[in-house]
Design a protein around this motif. Structure first.
Motif, mmCIF file in Angstrom:
data_model
loop_
_atom_site.group_PDB
_atom_site.id
_atom_site.type_symbol
_atom_site.label_atom_id
_atom_site.label_comp_id
_atom_site.label_asym_id
_atom_site.label_seq_id
_atom_site.Cartn_x
_atom_site.Cartn_y
_atom_site.Cartn_z
ATOM 1 N N ILE A 1 0.861 -1.190 0.000
ATOM 2 C CA ILE A 1 0.000 0.000 0.000
ATOM 3 C C ILE A 1 0.897 1.239 0.000
ATOM 4 O O ILE A 1 2.079 1.139 0.343
ATOM 5 N N PRO A 2 0.342 2.402 -0.380
ATOM 6 C CA PRO A 2 1.194 3.595 -0.414
ATOM 7 C C PRO A 2 1.819 3.910 0.951
ATOM 8 O O PRO A 2 1.136 3.886 1.975
ATOM 9 N N ILE A 3 3.105 4.173 0.928
ATOM 10 C CA ILE A 3 3.836 4.545 2.143
ATOM 11 C C ILE A 3 4.262 6.002 2.010
ATOM 12 O O ILE A 3 4.961 6.376 1.075
ATOM 13 N N ILE A 4 3.803 6.804 2.936
ATOM 14 C CA ILE A 4 4.131 8.227 2.945
ATOM 15 C C ILE A 4 5.134 8.440 4.076
ATOM 16 O O ILE A 4 4.844 8.138 5.235
ATOM 17 N N VAL A 5 6.309 8.902 3.722
ATOM 18 C CA VAL A 5 7.348 9.061 4.738
ATOM 19 C C VAL A 5 7.357 10.505 5.230
ATOM 20 O O VAL A 5 7.516 11.435 4.448
ATOM 21 N N SER A 6 7.152 10.639 6.542
ATOM 22 C CA SER A 6 7.164 11.964 7.163
ATOM 23 C C SER A 6 8.597 12.311 7.544
ATOM 24 O O SER A 6 9.314 11.480 8.104
ATOM 25 N N ILE A 7 9.018 13.525 7.225
ATOM 26 C CA ILE A 7 10.394 13.929 7.532
ATOM 27 C C ILE A 7 10.423 15.284 8.232
ATOM 28 O O ILE A 7 9.503 16.095 8.078
ATOM 29 N N ALA A 8 11.474 15.493 8.998
ATOM 30 C CA ALA A 8 11.642 16.784 9.678
ATOM 31 C C ALA A 8 13.123 17.136 9.763
ATOM 32 O O ALA A 8 13.990 16.263 9.704
ATOM 33 N N ALA A 9 13.375 18.429 9.932
ATOM 34 C CA ALA A 9 14.746 18.913 10.135
ATOM 35 C C ALA A 9 14.915 19.226 11.611
ATOM 36 O O ALA A 9 13.985 19.698 12.262
ATOM 37 N N GLU A 10 16.116 18.932 12.137
ATOM 38 C CA GLU A 10 16.353 19.215 13.557
ATOM 39 C C GLU A 10 16.798 20.654 13.771
ATOM 40 O O GLU A 10 16.333 21.323 14.683
ATOM 41 N N ASP A 11 17.747 21.098 12.948
ATOM 42 C CA ASP A 11 18.290 22.444 13.140
ATOM 43 C C ASP A 11 18.130 23.327 11.912
ATOM 44 O O ASP A 11 17.687 24.449 12.001
ATOM 45 N N ASP A 12 18.516 22.755 10.786
ATOM 46 C CA ASP A 12 18.590 23.568 9.583
ATOM 47 C C ASP A 12 17.604 23.053 8.533
ATOM 48 O O ASP A 12 17.540 21.849 8.301
ATOM 49 N N PRO A 13 16.832 23.933 7.904
ATOM 50 C CA PRO A 13 15.893 23.481 6.868
ATOM 51 C C PRO A 13 16.584 22.701 5.754
ATOM 52 O O PRO A 13 15.956 21.874 5.087
ATOM 53 N N GLY A 14 17.889 22.944 5.582
ATOM 54 C CA GLY A 14 18.655 22.223 4.573
ATOM 55 C C GLY A 14 18.620 20.718 4.762
ATOM 56 O O GLY A 14 18.804 19.950 3.813
ATOM 57 N N GLU A 15 18.349 20.272 5.983
ATOM 58 C CA GLU A 15 18.249 18.833 6.243
ATOM 59 C C GLU A 15 17.121 18.208 5.415
ATOM 60 O O GLU A 15 17.183 17.045 5.042
ATOM 61 N N PHE A 16 16.083 19.004 5.152
ATOM 62 C CA PHE A 16 14.984 18.503 4.324
ATOM 63 C C PHE A 16 15.489 18.101 2.936
ATOM 64 O O PHE A 16 15.041 17.113 2.373
ATOM 65 N N TYR A 17 16.431 18.888 2.404
ATOM 66 C CA TYR A 17 16.911 18.605 1.044
ATOM 67 C C TYR A 17 17.641 17.268 1.014
ATOM 68 O O TYR A 17 17.493 16.475 0.073
ATOM 69 N N ILE A 18 18.434 17.028 2.061
ATOM 70 C CA ILE A 18 19.174 15.763 2.128
ATOM 71 C C ILE A 18 18.202 14.589 2.236
ATOM 72 O O ILE A 18 18.324 13.594 1.517
ATOM 73 N N LEU A 19 17.206 14.737 3.117
ATOM 74 C CA LEU A 19 16.229 13.660 3.315
ATOM 75 C C LEU A 19 15.443 13.400 2.035
ATOM 76 O O LEU A 19 15.255 12.251 1.624
ATOM 77 N N VAL A 20 14.973 14.466 1.408
ATOM 78 C CA VAL A 20 14.188 14.306 0.179
ATOM 79 C C VAL A 20 15.056 13.675 -0.913
ATOM 80 O O VAL A 20 14.601 12.778 -1.637
ATOM 81 N N GLY A 21 16.312 14.113 -0.986
ATOM 82 C CA GLY A 21 17.222 13.548 -1.979
ATOM 83 C C GLY A 21 17.354 12.042 -1.812
ATOM 84 O O GLY A 21 17.353 11.285 -2.792
ATOM 85 N N GLN A 22 17.433 11.594 -0.585
ATOM 86 C CA GLN A 22 17.578 10.160 -0.320
ATOM 87 C C GLN A 22 16.279 9.398 -0.632
ATOM 88 O O GLN A 22 16.299 8.348 -1.238
ATOM 89 N N LEU A 23 15.165 9.954 -0.186
ATOM 90 C CA LEU A 23 13.878 9.260 -0.341
ATOM 91 C C LEU A 23 13.408 9.248 -1.790
ATOM 92 O O LEU A 23 12.702 8.329 -2.215
#
Lengths: 263, 314
Positions: B99-121
């Motif tokens: 079934i569809p899996i939606i991965v929730s992500i968050a940044a701890e300190d810097d919004p730039g962490e979102f880019y790394i996470l999205v890049g991986q996912l």
């Protein structure tokens, strides 16, 4: 064995003494699968007040019957005490990990295993005593006063030796159950120390049990009690600090090795 | 003879197709393993995972939850194993469900962490969609990204460039105008908005004169917040065109319908998972029955029904 959510018929729900109640429900699945030290999550009513389930230790099982002892302390347990035989209870269980006891040596020596119970902490230890009665464990029960000493007859019926301590001295030793434990260990230094201590009760008591068992180099297992939101490992709400980080009481416990916990 | 046609429960959220509109909310379902013995997971519309950060997080000081009138407060603090452990140890189980899996992500300190996470996912086919959790109230931050329209816009537009996967932006109710933030997310390229995250709250044990959760302040969830959530879905629905995933105290089919009528295309079940793990499946069956009983063939005819009724009356 994995937990199930089911509707279980209440067989009886009676006041034992003080605020303590004894409830029996019928569930072949839970009775068959339950391990000593596990618990169940009960939805005490159908509404949203209280919203969450209530985690309660399994006190014992026989046939298809599951028995619980609980203390009426708030709205949830008050409502539970008003539920009648014949009603159906919404239950999830059995949950959590039980006590480990397979490693006990097979010697008929009632000084080898000690169960330490404080107040309501007797509940899972009765189940455990039934499983390890062959070793005739010594049971130390602590309570504030005589009326609050629970299950001593049940332990005795299982062949355990029972010693009680009450804060006011109205029954047995006057003082804390952990002082009783300390005294017992120093008296019996020459006859050989126990192999294992199992405990369940209020947090200060458990902390003292761990301290005493560590000082005497005896392994201990504790069953922890805490508020829970889900009870089956999803919410990460009921964590405790351990040497390997936060652990969920509901899923990684409620039984922990004493030396693992950080207080 | 009356011809009975089965109602169609499927919905589209961006390029994501759900066989039914009932999902489970982030943080209330772990990575689904704990629920596998309690319900048939394959029947869910989608699973939104507990939020993942780049590094593992230990989470906040216990006690982390407490019960409140018709609700609960939590301050888990995004405890999670980190993205690498998630991919290695949690995703394989989720993938098997089909079934569809939606991965929730968050940044701890810097919004730039979102880019790394999205890049991986983005590279992982088992990840159907990404939910940007810019609204967690338990990170000890003064201001959240989702509390500022410009910051929301900046983040979503940057992330949008990194993936073609369905992007969902999860919004905080702790704002002056939820529709302004929802609009910012839409205009920046979010495929959908999920609302609401928990309301910031506090509870005091008066016997001990102490806060009832370790971090003092936490997020309130459960039926207590439902009217607030329904109102916010309604407000956002009147301002944006992208799908809304509505949530906040859904406990049963009737409360789910409230969210559809207010304007939700899909809904998420949250706190109710802790109490009645099978509730999402009950809601799916309830939805099917409601549509059959009322001769509704398509979910589009339920989403925003309140507005449609109002328009009709004019």
């Amino acid at each position: 064995m994995e937990a199930a959510q089911l509707k279980a018929k209440i067989i009886s729900n009676k006041q034992l003494k003080c605020n303590y109640w004894h409830l029996e429900f019928d569930s072949g699945i839970i009775a068959k699968n339950a391990l000593a030290g596990q618990f169940i999550e009960i939805k005490v009513n159908n509404g949203i007040d209280p919203l969450l389930r209530r985690p309660i230790s399994i006190h014992s099982v026989s046939g298809t019957k599951v028995k619980l002892i609980y203390e009426v302390i708030g709205k949830g347990t008050q409502i539970l005490s008003e539920r009648k035989p014949g009603d159906f209870l919404d239950v999830i269980g059995p949950l959590g990990n039980g006590f480990e006891y397979k490693w006990l040596t097979k010697k008929l020596d009632n000084r080898k295993t000690i169960l330490v119970a404080g107040g309501m902490g007797v509940a899972p230890l009765v189940f455990l005593a039934g499983k390890i009665k062959f070793y005739r464990p010594l049971v130390l029960i602590g309570a504030r006063k005589k009326e609050q000493v629970l299950c001593s007859q049940e332990f005795k019926a299982l062949g355990c030796k029972v010693v009680t301590a009450t804060d006011d001295g109205s029954l047995g030793f006057k003082g804390r159950v952990t002082d009783l434990l300390k005294g017992f260990l120093s008296e019996n230094q020459k006859t050989g120390k126990p192999e294992h201590i199992y405990a369940c009760g209020p947090q200060p008591m458990l902390k003292a049990v761990v301290q005493i068992s560590c000082e005497n180099n005896i392994a201990s297992q504790l069953s922890l009690e805490t508020h829970m939101a889900c009870g089956f490992g999803a919410c990460l709400g009921c964590v405790v600090s351990t040497k390997s980080g936060y652990k969920r009481v509901c899923k990684d416990g409620p039984v922990f090795m004493g030396k693992e916990l950080i207080w | 003879m009356v011809k009975h046609t089965k109602p169609n429960l499927s919905v589209n959220i961006g390029n994501l197709v759900l066989k039914n509109p009932v999902m489970v909310a982030s943080g209330t379902f772990g990575y689904a393993e704990e629920f596998s013995c309690l319900l048939d997971l394959k029947r869910l519309g989608a699973i939104v995972t507990k939020t993942i950060t780049i590094k593992p997080r230990h989470g906040n000081l216990p006690p982390r939850t407490c019960e409140t009138p018709a609700g609960m407060l939590n301050s888990i603090g995004l405890e999670n194993p980190g993205i690498d452990n998630f991919i290695k140890n949690k995703l394989p189980f989720l993938k098997k469900l089909g079934i569809p899996i939606i991965v929730s992500i968050a940044a701890e300190d810097d919004p730039g962490e979102f880019y790394i996470l999205v890049g991986q996912l983005d590279k992982i086919s088992a990840v159907s969609a990404i939910e940007l959790n810019i609204s967690c109230p338990n990170m000890q931050k003064n201001i959240l990204i989702s509390q500022d329209a410009k910051e929301t816009s900046a983040l979503v537009s940057s992330v949008r460039k990194l993936t073609r996967k369905c992007l969902i932006t999860k919004l905080s109710p702790n704002v002056t105008s939820i529709s302004d933030i929802a609009l910012a997310a839409q205009d920046a390229g979010s495929d959908a908005v999920a609302l609401i995250n928990t309301l910031s709250g506090m509870s005091i044990d008066v016997h001990k004169c102490a806060p009832r959760i370790g971090s003092w302040v936490g997020g309130l969830s459960g039926p207590a917040i439902r009217p607030v959530a329904v109102k916010m879905v309604w407000e956002a629905y009147n301002k944006i065109k992208i799908p809304i995933i509505g949530m906040g105290g859904i406990m049963d089919i009737d409360s789910a319908l409230e969210f559809f009528f207010a304007g939700s295309t899909a809904i998420s079940v949250g706190t109710a998972n802790f109490i009645n793990p099978g509730v999402s499946l009950e809601i799916i069956s309830g939805l099917e029955k409601y549509m059959t009983d009322n001769g509704i063939l398509n979910l589009n005819n339920i989403t925003g029904k309140l507005k449609a009724c109002e328009d009709l009356a004019r």
